[in-house]
Design a protein around this motif. Structure first.
Motif, PDB file in Angstrom:
ATOM      1  N   SER A  12       0.832  -1.216   0.000  1.00 47.79           N
ATOM      2  CA  SER A  12       0.000   0.000   0.000  1.00 47.79           C
ATOM      3  C   SER A  12       0.862   1.259   0.000  1.00 47.79           C
ATOM      4  O   SER A  12       0.596   2.196   0.739  1.00 47.79           O
ATOM      5  CB  SER A  12      -0.940   0.009   1.210  1.00 47.79           C
ATOM      6  N   ASN A  13       1.882   1.268  -0.860  1.00 43.69           N
ATOM      7  CA  ASN A  13       2.864   2.336  -0.829  1.00 43.69           C
ATOM      8  C   ASN A  13       2.771   3.240  -2.058  1.00 43.69           C
ATOM      9  O   ASN A  13       3.769   3.560  -2.669  1.00 43.69           O
ATOM     10  CB  ASN A  13       4.267   1.709  -0.729  1.00 43.69           C
ATOM     11  N   CYS A  14       1.552   3.604  -2.442  1.00 38.61           N
ATOM     12  CA  CYS A  14       1.425   4.530  -3.560  1.00 38.61           C
ATOM     13  C   CYS A  14       0.022   5.125  -3.547  1.00 38.61           C
ATOM     14  O   CYS A  14      -0.918   4.481  -3.082  1.00 38.61           O
ATOM     15  CB  CYS A  14       1.684   3.833  -4.896  1.00 38.61           C
ATOM     16  N   LEU A  15      -0.084   6.325  -4.070  1.00 30.74           N
ATOM     17  CA  LEU A  15      -1.379   6.992  -4.109  1.00 30.74           C
ATOM     18  C   LEU A  15      -2.279   6.469  -5.208  1.00 30.74           C
ATOM     19  O   LEU A  15      -3.500   6.496  -5.082  1.00 30.74           O
ATOM     20  CB  LEU A  15      -1.172   8.503  -4.285  1.00 30.74           C
ATOM     21  N   ASN A  16      -1.690   5.975  -6.319  1.00 32.56           N
ATOM     22  CA  ASN A  16      -2.541   5.574  -7.436  1.00 32.56           C
ATOM     23  C   ASN A  16      -2.228   4.196  -8.022  1.00 32.56           C
ATOM     24  O   ASN A  16      -2.972   3.728  -8.858  1.00 32.56           O
ATOM     25  CB  ASN A  16      -2.504   6.626  -8.544  1.00 32.56           C
ATOM     26  N   ASP A  17      -1.129   3.550  -7.613  1.00 36.91           N
ATOM     27  CA  ASP A  17      -0.816   2.218  -8.131  1.00 36.91           C
ATOM     28  C   ASP A  17      -0.057   1.425  -7.065  1.00 36.91           C
ATOM     29  O   ASP A  17       1.167   1.330  -7.107  1.00 36.91           O
ATOM     30  CB  ASP A  17       0.014   2.323  -9.419  1.00 36.91           C
ATOM     31  N   PRO A  18      -0.766   0.867  -6.101  1.00 40.70           N
ATOM     32  CA  PRO A  18      -0.099   0.189  -4.989  1.00 40.70           C
ATOM     33  C   PRO A  18       0.734  -1.027  -5.390  1.00 40.70           C
ATOM     34  O   PRO A  18       1.635  -1.433  -4.661  1.00 40.70           O
ATOM     35  CB  PRO A  18      -1.237  -0.227  -4.056  1.00 40.70           C
ATOM     36  N   ILE A  19       0.480  -1.589  -6.563  1.00 43.31           N
ATOM     37  CA  ILE A  19       1.256  -2.747  -7.013  1.00 43.31           C
ATOM     38  C   ILE A  19       2.588  -2.302  -7.611  1.00 43.31           C
ATOM     39  O   ILE A  19       3.584  -3.022  -7.546  1.00 43.31           O
ATOM     40  CB  ILE A  19       0.431  -3.574  -8.023  1.00 43.31           C
ATOM     41  N   HIS A  20       2.617  -1.076  -8.170  1.00 46.73           N
ATOM     42  CA  HIS A  20       3.822  -0.522  -8.789  1.00 46.73           C
ATOM     43  C   HIS A  20       4.029   0.905  -8.287  1.00 46.73           C
ATOM     44  O   HIS A  20       3.824   1.865  -9.034  1.00 46.73           O
ATOM     45  CB  HIS A  20       3.704  -0.515 -10.315  1.00 46.73           C
ATOM     46  N   ARG A  69       8.896   3.365 -11.251  1.00 51.84           N
ATOM     47  CA  ARG A  69       7.987   2.441 -10.565  1.00 51.84           C
ATOM     48  C   ARG A  69       8.649   1.080 -10.483  1.00 51.84           C
ATOM     49  O   ARG A  69       9.368   0.668 -11.390  1.00 51.84           O
ATOM     50  CB  ARG A  69       6.648   2.324 -11.293  1.00 51.84           C
ATOM     51  N   MET A  70       8.394   0.395  -9.374  1.00 52.90           N
ATOM     52  CA  MET A  70       8.951  -0.937  -9.164  1.00 52.90           C
ATOM     53  C   MET A  70       7.880  -1.862  -8.616  1.00 52.90           C
ATOM     54  O   MET A  70       6.914  -1.414  -8.009  1.00 52.90           O
ATOM     55  CB  MET A  70      10.134  -0.859  -8.195  1.00 52.90           C
ATOM     56  N   ASP A  71       8.105  -3.149  -8.832  1.00 47.12           N
ATOM     57  CA  ASP A  71       7.181  -4.140  -8.271  1.00 47.12           C
ATOM     58  C   ASP A  71       7.679  -4.591  -6.899  1.00 47.12           C
ATOM     59  O   ASP A  71       8.682  -4.098  -6.393  1.00 47.12           O
ATOM     60  CB  ASP A  71       6.975  -5.310  -9.240  1.00 47.12           C
ATOM     61  N   ARG A  72       7.006  -5.555  -6.332  1.00 52.18           N
ATOM     62  CA  ARG A  72       7.311  -6.011  -4.969  1.00 52.18           C
ATOM     63  C   ARG A  72       8.681  -6.661  -4.833  1.00 52.18           C
ATOM     64  O   ARG A  72       9.163  -6.868  -3.731  1.00 52.18           O
ATOM     65  CB  ARG A  72       6.221  -6.934  -4.452  1.00 52.18           C
ATOM     66  N   ASP A  73       9.329  -6.952  -5.941  1.00 47.64           N
ATOM     67  CA  ASP A  73      10.688  -7.487  -5.932  1.00 47.64           C
ATOM     68  C   ASP A  73      11.708  -6.420  -6.323  1.00 47.64           C
ATOM     69  O   ASP A  73      12.860  -6.747  -6.624  1.00 47.64           O
ATOM     70  CB  ASP A  73      10.792  -8.681  -6.887  1.00 47.64           C
ATOM     71  N   PHE A  74      11.266  -5.165  -6.333  1.00 49.14           N
ATOM     72  CA  PHE A  74      12.105  -4.025  -6.713  1.00 49.14           C
ATOM     73  C   PHE A  74      12.612  -4.149  -8.148  1.00 49.14           C
ATOM     74  O   PHE A  74      13.687  -3.690  -8.471  1.00 49.14           O
ATOM     75  CB  PHE A  74      13.265  -3.829  -5.721  1.00 49.14           C
ATOM     76  N   LYS A  75      11.806  -4.766  -8.989  1.00 46.29           N
ATOM     77  CA  LYS A  75      12.102  -4.880 -10.421  1.00 46.29           C
ATOM     78  C   LYS A  75      11.377  -3.746 -11.154  1.00 46.29           C
ATOM     79  O   LYS A  75      10.308  -3.306 -10.727  1.00 46.29           O
ATOM     80  CB  LYS A  75      11.639  -6.233 -10.983  1.00 46.29           C
ATOM     81  N   PRO A  76      11.943  -3.279 -12.273  1.00 42.71           N
ATOM     82  CA  PRO A  76      11.343  -2.153 -12.993  1.00 42.71           C
ATOM     83  C   PRO A  76       9.902  -2.401 -13.410  1.00 42.71           C
ATOM     84  O   PRO A  76       9.546  -3.485 -13.855  1.00 42.71           O
ATOM     85  CB  PRO A  76      12.228  -2.020 -14.237  1.00 42.71           C
ATOM     86  N   ALA A  77       9.070  -1.372 -13.245  1.00 41.77           N
ATOM     87  CA  ALA A  77       7.687  -1.411 -13.703  1.00 41.77           C
ATOM     88  C   ALA A  77       7.361  -0.140 -14.476  1.00 41.77           C
ATOM     89  O   ALA A  77       6.202   0.208 -14.653  1.00 41.77           O
ATOM     90  CB  ALA A  77       6.744  -1.582 -12.510  1.00 41.77           C
ATOM     91  N   ALA A  78       8.404   0.567 -14.919  1.00 40.43           N
ATOM     92  CA  ALA A  78       8.257   1.768 -15.746  1.00 40.43           C
ATOM     93  C   ALA A  78       9.543   1.960 -16.535  1.00 40.43           C
ATOM     94  O   ALA A  78      10.604   1.482 -16.119  1.00 40.43           O
ATOM     95  CB  ALA A  78       7.979   2.990 -14.875  1.00 40.43           C
ATOM     96  N   ASP A  79       9.438   2.677 -17.633  1.00 38.59           N
ATOM     97  CA  ASP A  79      10.608   2.905 -18.482  1.00 38.59           C
ATOM     98  C   ASP A  79      11.083   4.353 -18.424  1.00 38.59           C
ATOM     99  O   ASP A  79      11.605   4.891 -19.394  1.00 38.59           O
ATOM    100  CB  ASP A  79      10.331   2.482 -19.924  1.00 38.59           C
ATOM    101  N   PHE A  80      10.881   4.989 -17.293  1.00 38.83           N
ATOM    102  CA  PHE A  80      11.362   6.345 -17.080  1.00 38.83           C
ATOM    103  C   PHE A  80      11.791   6.469 -15.620  1.00 38.83           C
ATOM    104  O   PHE A  80      11.576   5.563 -14.814  1.00 38.83           O
ATOM    105  CB  PHE A  80      10.291   7.388 -17.441  1.00 38.83           C
TER     106      PHE A  80
END
Length: 170
Positions: A12-20, A69-80
């Motif tokens: 729950s660590n984001c205002l608009n995308d808690p998964i990323h 943005r990162m996922d729960r494994d701290f892997k990239p979830a965005a290209d910026f």
């Protein structure tokens, strides 16, 4: 702390995308936990900060690129890159270096601040000189096409702490 996973991830660590979540909100949580330790001296808060920082250090590229943005494994979830998050996290890593003496935190923080400094223009239109973009590239979805005052504030904070540490260790 009940929302922290073993690898330092906070649910729950984001205002608009808690998964990323954005590195910006990850940086806020890390700073909050670190500040809690600084004010209370609680070892569990320092340990929680270290867990998150250790995973973030692994996510930072050699050139200082940290995905926005990162996922729960701290892997990239965005290209910026969210430049605000990068300097927030850099500041936290510098604080952790001061608290632990672990050089890897200082080095990772330096990679982040160097990356962000490379995106700041010192020439060009007066309105953008020295400004910190929301995203790099500027068309990323955080602060898209904007220069953010809070990004500049966090950039100054991180760079001043970096300079203080360098002066103290000279």
């Amino acid at each position: 702390l009940t929302k922290q996973q073993a690898n330092g991830w906070f649910e729950s660590n984001c205002l608009n995308d808690p998964i990323h979540p954005l590195s910006h909100t990850i940086g806020y949580v890390l700073r909050g936990v670190l500040e809690g330790h600084l004010y209370s001296g609680r070892a569990d808060l320092l340990a929680a900060s270290v867990r998150t920082a250790d995973s973030l250090v692994k996510a930072i590229a050699d050139d200082g690129y940290l995905p926005a943005r990162m996922d729960r494994d701290f892997k990239p979830a965005a290209d910026f890159v969210c430049l605000t998050g990068s300097v927030q996290i850099a500041h936290c890593l510098f604080l952790l270096f001061q608290l632990t003496g672990e050089k890897r935190y200082f080095e990772a923080g330096q990679r982040l601040t160097r990356f962000v400094r490379r995106t700041i223009w010192l020439d060009g239109p007066k309105e953008t000189q020295g400004g910190v973009k929301g995203s790099f590239p500027i068309n990323g979805s955080y602060g898209q096409w904007e220069y953010l005052n809070w990004a500049a504030k966090f950039c100054i904070d991180a760079n001043l702490l970096e300079l203080d540490i360098q002066a103290a260790n000279a």
